[in-house]
Design a protein around this motif. Structure first.
Motif, short mmCIF file in Angstrom:
data_model
loop_
_atom_site.label_atom_id
_atom_site.label_comp_id
_atom_site.label_asym_id
_atom_site.label_seq_id
_atom_site.Cartn_x
_atom_site.Cartn_y
_atom_site.Cartn_z
N ALA A 96 -38.47 32.40 19.07
CA ALA A 96 -37.38 32.86 19.95
C ALA A 96 -37.79 34.14 20.70
N GLN A 97 -38.55 35.02 20.04
CA GLN A 97 -39.03 36.22 20.72
C GLN A 97 -40.00 35.85 21.84
N GLY A 98 -40.62 34.70 21.74
CA GLY A 98 -41.50 34.21 22.78
C GLY A 98 -40.77 33.79 24.05
N ASN A 99 -39.44 33.79 24.01
CA ASN A 99 -38.63 33.46 25.19
C ASN A 99 -37.91 34.66 25.76
N ILE A 100 -38.09 35.82 25.16
CA ILE A 100 -37.42 37.05 25.60
C ILE A 100 -38.30 37.77 26.61
N GLY A 101 -37.68 38.46 27.55
CA GLY A 101 -38.44 39.26 28.51
C GLY A 101 -39.20 38.40 29.51
N SER A 102 -40.31 38.93 29.97
CA SER A 102 -41.11 38.26 31.00
C SER A 102 -42.50 37.93 30.47
N ALA A 103 -43.00 36.75 30.83
CA ALA A 103 -44.37 36.38 30.49
C ALA A 103 -45.33 37.25 31.30
N ILE A 104 -46.37 37.76 30.63
CA ILE A 104 -47.35 38.65 31.25
C ILE A 104 -48.74 38.09 31.00
N ASP A 105 -49.60 38.12 32.01
CA ASP A 105 -50.99 37.72 31.80
C ASP A 105 -51.64 38.67 30.81
N LYS A 106 -52.54 38.15 30.00
CA LYS A 106 -53.24 38.96 29.00
C LYS A 106 -53.90 40.17 29.65
N ASP A 107 -54.44 40.00 30.85
CA ASP A 107 -55.11 41.10 31.56
C ASP A 107 -54.15 42.20 31.99
#
Length: 179
Positions: A96-107
């Motif tokens: 569920a925490q994987g759906n919070i906020g914004s996805a960011i590139d590893k870089d």
């Protein structure tokens, strides 16, 4: 003996001259770097530093399945506990925490971002573990998390165990900026 003494004196003299020259060059380079780089992430969202410092205070607390207190944490319980202290409510599940906020590139990862991993099986495709990024130096990402084999501790994404299980990075720190 005289030649050796002369060599030592020359070496020491050269070192003194270098020591006097280097600080001014270093200051010039620092000034250029300061003016050309953007403001640090910590300066943009000062509470990120507070969250990370709070997380560090809990190093070595034991792992506890389902744990959400200082008596023991599981991974998502730990990240939830740390962010909750500063008014950000995260769900008690790494998926569920994987759906919070914004996805960011590893870089683009920054301190304060959540870092997500597969569970124990590197062959799966479900999020099963989460940590809090504490430091990014070049391509090295250091994170703090509660691991079943050691409790709250630091690890690096570059370790093969975590590289094989890496799923992504989520930015939740911008929610702190609104606090």
């Amino acid at each position: 003996m005289r030649k050796m003494l002369l060599a030592v004196v020359c070496t020491v003299s050269f070192g003194i001259v270098q020591a006097q020259v280097v600080p001014s060059v270093t200051n010039e380079l620092t000034d250029v770097a300061t003016t050309s780089n953007q403001v640090s992430f910590y300066e943009q969202i000062p509470l990120v530093k507070d969250v990370i410092n709070f997380a560090k205070e809990h190093l070595s607390i034991r792992y506890r399945s389902g744990g959400t207190t200082t008596r023991g944490f599981d991974c998502s319980g730990f990240t939830r506990f740390c962010y909750n202290k500063f008014g950000i409510s995260l769900p008690h599940s790494s998926a569920a925490q994987g759906n919070i906020g914004s996805a960011i590139d590893k870089d683009e990862a920054q301190p304060g971002d959540l870092i997500l991993f597969k569970g124990h099986s590197s062959g799966g495709n479900r999020i099963g573990h989460v940590g809090l990024i504490t430091e990014v130096i070049g391509d090295r990402i250091k994170f703090i998390h509660s691991a079943w084999n050691g409790g709250v501790r630091y690890d690096y994404l570059q370790a093969s165990y975590y590289q094989r299980r890496f799923m992504g990075v989520r930015r939740v720190a911008h929610l702190l900026a609104n606090k």
